[in-house]
Design an enzyme around this catalytic site. Structure first.
Site, short mmCIF file in Angstrom:
data_model
loop_
_atom_site.label_atom_id
_atom_site.label_comp_id
_atom_site.label_asym_id
_atom_site.label_seq_id
_atom_site.Cartn_x
_atom_site.Cartn_y
_atom_site.Cartn_z
N HIS A 1 37.75 34.12 44.07
CA HIS A 1 37.82 35.36 44.86
C HIS A 1 37.52 35.12 46.34
O HIS A 1 37.67 36.05 47.15
CB HIS A 1 36.83 36.41 44.33
CG HIS A 1 37.14 36.89 42.95
ND1 HIS A 1 38.38 37.41 42.60
CD2 HIS A 1 36.40 36.91 41.81
CE1 HIS A 1 38.36 37.74 41.31
NE2 HIS A 1 37.17 37.44 40.81
N ASP B 1 41.64 32.83 34.65
CA ASP B 1 40.51 33.77 34.65
C ASP B 1 41.03 35.19 34.41
O ASP B 1 42.17 35.51 34.75
CB ASP B 1 39.83 33.70 36.02
CG ASP B 1 38.51 34.42 36.08
OD1 ASP B 1 37.46 33.76 35.95
OD2 ASP B 1 38.50 35.66 36.26
N HIS C 1 40.25 37.80 35.88
CA HIS C 1 40.41 38.50 37.17
C HIS C 1 41.47 37.80 38.02
O HIS C 1 41.60 36.57 37.97
CB HIS C 1 39.08 38.51 37.93
CG HIS C 1 37.96 39.15 37.18
ND1 HIS C 1 37.04 38.41 36.45
CD2 HIS C 1 37.62 40.45 37.02
CE1 HIS C 1 36.18 39.24 35.89
NE2 HIS C 1 36.50 40.48 36.19
N ASP D 1 36.55 34.37 31.06
CA ASP D 1 36.16 35.77 30.85
C ASP D 1 37.29 36.61 30.26
O ASP D 1 37.13 37.82 30.08
CB ASP D 1 35.61 36.39 32.14
CG ASP D 1 36.39 35.99 33.38
OD1 ASP D 1 37.47 35.37 33.25
OD2 ASP D 1 35.91 36.29 34.50
ZN LIG Z 1 36.63 36.36 36.37
#
Ligand SMILES: [Zn+2]
Length: 301
Positions: free
Chosen positions: A120, A157, A159, A238
């Protein structure tokens, strides 16, 4: 990050414990992570971003001496303490050292069990538990310092790797393929904003068979056509069904399957060269089992 935060030191303890108890750890060549040089961080980040994180750390030290709080908030989910700076340098440094070792042929591939995560972190902004974008830094390092012409980044991931996208969009020396839960944190990602990005948004509650089909249809043809000389993995776990930070339904066997497909591309085009860096994964048991499954494929165990 402070008490009760999911991005906690116990994540690495859980991985370490599992590697020990499963015997997988015995088969691995373990190396300490050096600190990344500032000049290499700046392959993916603006000079001001690096300087401001160092400044925040110095400021925090002074505040603590004056009796102030022990954390400085970077965004609502992300804070740093006085050790974060060094940890972040070592997380990036692990990716760089792994890249050196793999390109030198000392290792076929490497997994970096590091915190904080990186995907991120944008060129000029820390966010979402991330300070420096370990994978983007290492990808640029492979291009700039080792003279590779084409590298791929694979991000599984849960996200969206918005930071990596921010850094590599339009850089045709890098192909980034990813899937991620959408709509979800962080906003965006649904459309690929440059021709070197293959974004595959998937709805919540998507399970392994659907994800495998999407990978077969959307990732693998692009990776095959691109013929990367090396592959970097943003390895977040995740998307596991037991992970409360996401709502997808993957299990360990899915992470093993994904790793196997990536490895096959690497064997065909990249001399097997893979550097995988830990991103998310917050259910400690699911994280540990998934990392074991990932490493078993990487290491042929
Ligand atoms: Zn993540």
């Amino acid at each position: 990050m402070g008490q009760g935060h999911p991005e906690c030191p116990e994540r690495l303890d859980a991985i370490e414990d599992r590697l020990l108890s499963s015997g997988v750890g015995d088969a691995l060549d373990r190396r300490e992570a050096p600190q990344a040089p500032i000049t290499d961080l700046e392959l993916a980040h603006g000079r001001m971003h690096v300087a401001s994180l160092r400044g925040l750390t110095d400021g925090l030290r002074e505040e603590i001496e004056a009796g102030g709080p022990h954390h400085a908030q970077v965004d609502p989910d992300t804070s740093l303490n006085v050790h974060t700076w060094e940890a972040a340098l070592r997380a990036a440094g692990a990716a760089l050292a792994a890249t050196d070792a793999v390109i030198a042929g000392e290792l076929e591939n490497a997994f970096c069990a590091t915190r904080p995560p990186g995907h991120h972190a944008c060129r000029d902004q820390a966010m979402g538990f991330c300070f420096f974008n370990n994978v983007a830094i290492a990808a640029r390092y492979a291009l700039e310092r080792h003279g590779l012409k084409r590298v791929a980044i694979v991000d599984f991931d849960v996200h969206h790797g918005n930071g990596t996208e921010n850094i590599v969009a339009g850089d045709q020396r890098i192909l980034m393929v990813s899937f991620f839960q959408h709509p979800f944190y962080p906003v965006g990602g649904a459309r690929s904003m440059a021709s070197n990005l293959v974004n595959v948004p998937v709805p919540a509650y998507t399970k392994g068979p659907e994800v495998r089909e999407l990978i077969n249809q959307q990732w693998l043809p692009r990776l095959e056509a691109y013929r990367p000389e090396m592959i970097f993995i943003s390895a977040g776990f995740d998307a596991h069904r037991d992970d409360d930070l996401g709502q997808m339904g993957l299990v360990e066997a899915d992470f093993a399957w994904i790793t196997q497909r990536i490895k096959e591309v690497a064997m065909r085009h990249s001399k097997g060269r893979i550097v995988s860096c830990l991103e998310g994964g917050y259910n400690l048991n699911a994280l540990a089992l998934s990392v074991e499954a990932h490493i078993r494929v990487l290491a042929d165990l």
